[in-house]
Design a protein around this motif. Structure first.
Motif: not given
Length: 252
Positions: A136-163
């Motif tokens: 959340p602090a770096a606003r980054t996401c991935g699976r394993g060693g693969h980084r996934i590029s998300l928009t700001a809103k996509e990241f925020a929605v995913l973070e809401c679900l992840a928490r």
């Protein structure tokens, strides 16, 4: 993440809101101390940016009351004053950091990220669900060693679900967490972002992390979704990584 800005200078408050929203935060604004105190008590903010010189109730008193009531949300104080005694008073009343005006927005955002990394009542350094991870602090996401590029809103929605992984999260809860308090649009906007997330975090990897619960909302699997077949997993992840590289090269 939702941030509260308590700042009586309307132009500065509007500028902070624009910058923070562009960085992916949901932002609420209060222009006086009493309103800000009420909002900080009533809502679960990830951080508060608090001016000291406020009408109604100054920032020192707002901070002191929140801490006395057990509200331990990280607080970054702003002030036009610039002296060691003012800084000491801000920290002694319970603020986590202090920034004197005029300040660089780049520095403010870096200080905010540092506060979130250090943690608070609703903040962890990194969220992990199987091989799916979010920082959340770096606003980054991935699976394993693969980084996934998300928009700001996509990241925020995913973070809401992840928490709230494993829980059914209603659309209204997602909107409350990701959009600011003034949003009064269609709740189905959430469907657009969930569909986009599935295309990025699930489909390329052969996973089913996000479940639609009819009439309820969405649930994110605590294990990050079913694993693909052993013989195809590496190929699928590699294809996703190459797709991401092509997207970045195209400017997407």
């Amino acid at each position: 993440m939702r941030v509260l800005v308590i700042e009586d200078e309307e132009r500065l408050a509007a500028s902070l809101r624009r910058g923070l929203e562009a960085a992916g935060y949901a932002v609420d604004v209060a222009h006086d101390g009493r309103t800000g105190l009420w909002m900080a008590r009533e809502h679960a903010y990830s951080a508060v940016i608090l001016d000291i010189m406020l009408p109604g109730l100054n920032g020192y008193r707002v901070c002191a009351r929140l801490r006395a009531e057990g509200v331990d949300t990280p607080i970054l104080m702003l002030t036009a004053k610039n002296g060691e005694y003012d800084e000491a008073e801000a920290l002694d009343t319970g603020a986590d950091d202090y920034l004197a005006k005029p300040f660089s927005y780049v520095v403010l955002e870096a200080r905010l990220r540092a506060l979130l990394r250090r943690g608070g009542p609703r903040t962890r350094t990194r969220l992990r669900l199987g091989d799916l991870w979010l920082d959340p602090a770096a606003r980054t996401c991935g699976r394993g060693g693969h980084r996934i590029s998300l928009t700001a809103k996509e990241f925020a929605v995913l973070e809401c679900l992840a928490r709230r992984a494993g829980e059914v999260v209603p659309k209204i809860d997602i909107v409350d967490d990701v959009w600011d308090a003034s949003y009064d649009g269609d709740l189905n906007i959430v469907e657009v972002y969930v569909s986009a997330l599935r295309r990025k975090i699930d489909t390329p990897f052969g996973r089913t992390a996000i479940e639609t619960v009819r009439g309820g909302g969405y649930r994110l699997a605590p294990d990050g979704g079913d694993r693909p077949a052993e013989d195809g997993g590496d190929r699928i992840a590699a294809d996703a990584a190459h797709a991401g590289d092509r997207s970045a090269a195209d400017g997407g």
